[in-house]
Motif scaffolding. Sequence first.
Motif, short mmCIF file in Angstrom:
data_model
loop_
_atom_site.label_atom_id
_atom_site.label_comp_id
_atom_site.label_asym_id
_atom_site.label_seq_id
_atom_site.Cartn_x
_atom_site.Cartn_y
_atom_site.Cartn_z
N MET A 226 0.81 -1.22 0.00
CA MET A 226 0.00 0.00 0.00
C MET A 226 0.84 1.27 0.00
SD MET A 226 -3.16 0.03 -0.40
CE MET A 226 -3.46 1.55 -1.23
N THR A 227 2.16 1.14 0.18
CA THR A 227 3.01 2.33 0.17
C THR A 227 3.48 2.67 -1.25
OG1 THR A 227 4.93 0.96 0.59
CG2 THR A 227 3.89 1.95 2.51
N ILE A 232 -1.53 2.56 -4.98
CA ILE A 232 -2.48 3.60 -4.57
C ILE A 232 -3.32 4.01 -5.79
CG2 ILE A 232 -2.70 5.97 -3.68
CD1 ILE A 232 -0.05 5.41 -2.12
N VAL A 260 -2.95 -6.03 3.33
CA VAL A 260 -3.22 -4.61 3.60
C VAL A 260 -3.95 -3.99 2.41
CG1 VAL A 260 -2.18 -2.38 4.14
CG2 VAL A 260 -1.20 -4.46 5.09
N VAL A 264 -7.77 -2.23 2.22
CA VAL A 264 -8.06 -0.92 1.63
C VAL A 264 -9.04 -1.08 0.47
CG1 VAL A 264 -7.03 1.05 0.43
CG2 VAL A 264 -5.84 0.03 2.35
N ALA A 365 -2.26 8.87 -13.69
CA ALA A 365 -3.20 9.87 -14.21
C ALA A 365 -4.61 9.30 -14.32
CB ALA A 365 -2.73 10.35 -15.58
#
Lengths: 423, 242
Positions: A226-227, A232, A260, A264, A365
């Motif tokens: 997730m980092t 993301i 994780v 999310v 984008a």
Amino acid sequence: MIKHKVFLTLFLSLSAVCGLFAAKPAPAAKKAASLPPAAVLGGVTAADMPYDVGGAVLLRWAVNPSDTPATTYTVYASSLQAGGWVEAESFASTAKTGKDIDLPFWAWDGSASEHAVKIELTNFFGEIKDGDVFHFKVAALENGKLVAESLPLDASTTSNWFRLDRLNNVVMLLLVTIVFFWAVSHAKRKGLFIRRIAGLDAIDEAIGRATEMGKPIYYVPGIGDMTMVSTIASTFILGEVAKKVAQYDTTIKVPHYNPVVMTVSKEVVKQAFLEAGRPDSFREDINQFISSDQFSYAASVDGMISREKPAACFFMGYFMAESLLLAEVGATTGAIQIAGTDSESQLPFFFTACDYTLIGEELYAAGAYLSKDPMLQSALKAQDFGKLVVMISVALGVILTAVGALMKWGAFTQTIADLFKAY
Amino acid sequence: MSHTVLIAGAWISAGLTIFLFSFLYKDNPFFKIAEHLYLGAGMGWWCQIYFGVLQEKVWTPLTHHEWLVLLPALLGLSLITQFIPKISWLSRYGFTFLMGYGSGLAIPAGLATDFINQIGGTIQPFANLAGMTAFTLFNSVLMAVGVICVLIYFFFSLEHKGAIKKVSNVGIYFLMIYFGAAFGNTVMARFSLLYGRFDSLYTFSGKQYLYATQVILIAMVTYFILHGFLTRNKADQDEEAA
């Protein structure tokens, strides 16, 4: 009496013989005595290396104009009060001047008239703590013979909180941040333009196809955690895809590698179904945890895809060697496939096996393009600003550096090089 | 290692390799066995790694009275509260920390490597202009032009039309050349993995391993032939019944 005299005579004779031998110098000692004593090398300082994480010491002393090409310097370091010297550095008298220290002009005023030697103590003494005191001495040698030696110096190292050498990075970061906030305010008031991204328009087509065929959609978010920016971005796209899936009342399956990311994604999908006005259609098993082992994850997802024969497959996020394994199986089932990753080494595989591929930044984008969210659009604008800075800097930098090199303006070209060095 | 264990290992290794390769033909029970075994073994492996981390990073420091490790341990454990709906809100603390920590690490590193180093690396060769050969000069100019063209392709604030479109198309060519090179490089690496498996299969086909590769391969081919005949007959019967 005579007996005493004999002993006395013998004792005196022996003492005389011993004294004679003692007074006679040994050959080696005689040779040493013939050499002039080594001079003291003055003006040497030892201090913590500035702007680093600790563990390094900087030794400085003036360049001796009488040094010849045969002159060399050796720096010794020790962690003990006495003895235990380790040769830390050895170099010619023309080398290691203040100009050779790898720090930019705003953090270091290096001069060619002094020697500056950075000693990485961790290379010799392993892990060291801030405040540990080490001892140093510098020896000057002429054709390998000692001619001067400094007195032992003490120094300790510290980790620096602020790295002045990275000031350019901070300035750039601040500039990008300012542009980001400007873009946020602009996006909220007037909206921001984002050009059409090929591949994203196909999302509707893919979901529509799945609805018509009554087959599921597979959304694979990759193996990133997730980092990672790509993961993301993938969750943002998942939100938009899930919203459309909820509107069309189609089935979506999201197999996960990372627990994780799964948590999310579960929230993202739930929110998307809620926004689409179909919270009742949301099921907990839309997001499934498969495995945290790369290839068993790939094998399992391959099996699921080949058995369920989905109408559409999305591969969005960070992928490694499993990219082709997944995309190839998806292609054999006849699914429409849309991929996007910032993992350059895997992009060629997606090109070969998928219908549409989002290349690197296009993936970032995509979230902004689909959601029209002002925050995401602003982040994209800030990225565009960064790209503009890079383009202008490269164009100007190339011209100025070339001119500086042609005109032999050493300081000028060094200043440009310092400005664009990340350290 | 005893000879029997060695032979058993060879049969398992050859069997699982062939089972997984059988997917190239079609989905089948052998592949399913290997797939589920792989999945279970993979998760089992990671489970023991994770528990090992707990012992090494949490339990051992605690026994040495290093109480600060409790803070990251609690943040980590908060993620598990996702499974208990009543207190699942606690997991947000862990996630927030994870995101903040990740961004804090990624932003300066990304800025340094993708941004400043990119500029510095592109202009740096020109500092030695006098010492450059015609080829190195061409190479450096090509790199600089390539960087600008590719960046224009990834510029989202402008519509790609007219001159921008042309420059952006040049950027795509640069990208495709890179992807082609990367493709070839990765395929070569994959082939070396394939050779490794083939080499193992060849080794296990020896007499000392009781011809593991051949036996498994023949057994599987026989199964596929029989299965094909039986399902075809069944399909024919179904058609007749219909």
